[in-house]
Write a protein that holds these residues in place. Structure first.
Motif, short mmCIF file in Angstrom:
data_model
loop_
_atom_site.label_atom_id
_atom_site.label_comp_id
_atom_site.label_asym_id
_atom_site.label_seq_id
_atom_site.Cartn_x
_atom_site.Cartn_y
_atom_site.Cartn_z
N ARG A 1 0.79 -1.23 0.00
CA ARG A 1 0.00 0.00 0.00
C ARG A 1 0.82 1.27 0.00
NH1 ARG A 1 -2.99 -1.20 5.27
NH2 ARG A 1 -3.41 1.02 5.15
N VAL A 2 1.98 1.25 0.60
CA VAL A 2 2.80 2.46 0.70
C VAL A 2 4.25 2.11 0.39
CG1 VAL A 2 1.28 3.47 2.46
CG2 VAL A 2 3.31 2.19 3.18
N ASP B 1 1.93 7.07 -1.05
CA ASP B 1 0.85 6.16 -1.41
C ASP B 1 1.25 5.42 -2.69
OD1 ASP B 1 -1.54 5.08 -2.60
OD2 ASP B 1 -2.72 6.38 -1.31
N ASN C 1 2.29 -4.63 7.70
CA ASN C 1 1.89 -3.26 8.02
C ASN C 1 2.61 -2.71 9.24
OD1 ASN C 1 0.04 -2.94 5.90
ND2 ASN C 1 -1.57 -3.99 7.05
N LEU D 1 0.71 0.61 10.38
CA LEU D 1 -0.03 1.30 9.33
C LEU D 1 -1.51 0.95 9.44
CD1 LEU D 1 0.23 3.07 6.71
CD2 LEU D 1 0.23 0.89 5.45
N ASN E 1 -4.02 4.57 5.91
CA ASN E 1 -2.63 4.85 5.54
C ASN E 1 -1.96 5.85 6.47
OD1 ASN E 1 -2.48 3.00 3.49
ND2 ASN E 1 -2.60 4.48 1.82
#
Length: 207
Positions: free
Chosen positions: A70-71, A85, A105, A119, A123
């Motif tokens: 995700r990041v 992002d 995460n 996370l 986000n």
């Protein structure tokens, strides 16, 4: 489709991606880092360029890129990173922390004191813990342990119930710059190029 990342049409030479450093996969995207720019993102299946925010990013970016689905984190200055992002390439946080270890995460940041962040679905990150353990040179994770290097030596840290606990510390005469772990061994490389291997029992000879 194995198109050359340098050959996308209708682009000025100053806007072309100049790959430097390791490629990074984040979900369905391939992140291609530049030497002094934020990464460009390409679709893993088609090779289509998704974004390259060179102008918007200003004077930040570098070859170090690390991500989950995700990041991603990209080099800014010294060992500091910015967080982005992965889907849009938009910056989420400046000065997110020094070079991190990413475990799903959960992010473990190196530096003068190791910290762990989680996370969330939005986000955004929340701090799980902060410690006094130093990892100014390098930080890795193997199993449920972190291994941290600074100018004084190496520290082994066990993560139990989301809390860090020092299990040992080795003082070294040399400045340890890089760490790696494999086959039950911890490998340390000094700034002079010497390699040291640590395990759970000593050996009389080196094969």
């Amino acid at each position: 489709d194995h198109r050359d990342l340098h050959s996308f049409p209708t682009r000025r030479s100053s806007d072309l991606v100049a790959p430097q450093g390791a490629f990074t996969i984040s979900g369905s995207r391939l992140l291609v880092a530049g030497g002094r720019s934020v990464p460009a993102a390409f679709d893993l299946k088609t090779g289509e360029e998704l974004y390259y925010k060179l102008a918007e990013s200003g004077k930040t970016g570098g070859a170090f890129t690390f991500s989950n689905d995700r990041v991603f984190f990209n080099h800014h200055r010294l060992r500091m990173t910015y967080m982005y992002d992965s889907q849009t390439g938009n910056r989420l946080k400046s000065d997110a922390g020094e070079y991190p270890v990413i475990d799903g995460n959960t992010f473990y940041f190196s530096g003068r004191s190791i910290s762990a962040l989680l996370l969330g679905n939005d986000n955004k990150t929340e701090i799980l813990w902060e410690s006094e353990f130093s990892a100014t040179n390098d930080l890795i994770k193997a199993g449920n342990c972190l291994y941290a290097a600074d100018s004084s030596g190496i520290t082994g840290i066990r993560i139990s119930d989301n809390k860090p606990q020092k299990i040992w510390n080795i003082k070294t005469e040399q400045n340890i710059e890089r760490l790696a772990a494999a086959n039950g061994k911890l490998i340390a490389v000094s700034d002079q190029g010497d390699i040291m291997v640590y395990g759970d029992s000593p050996v009389s000879t080196v094969a």
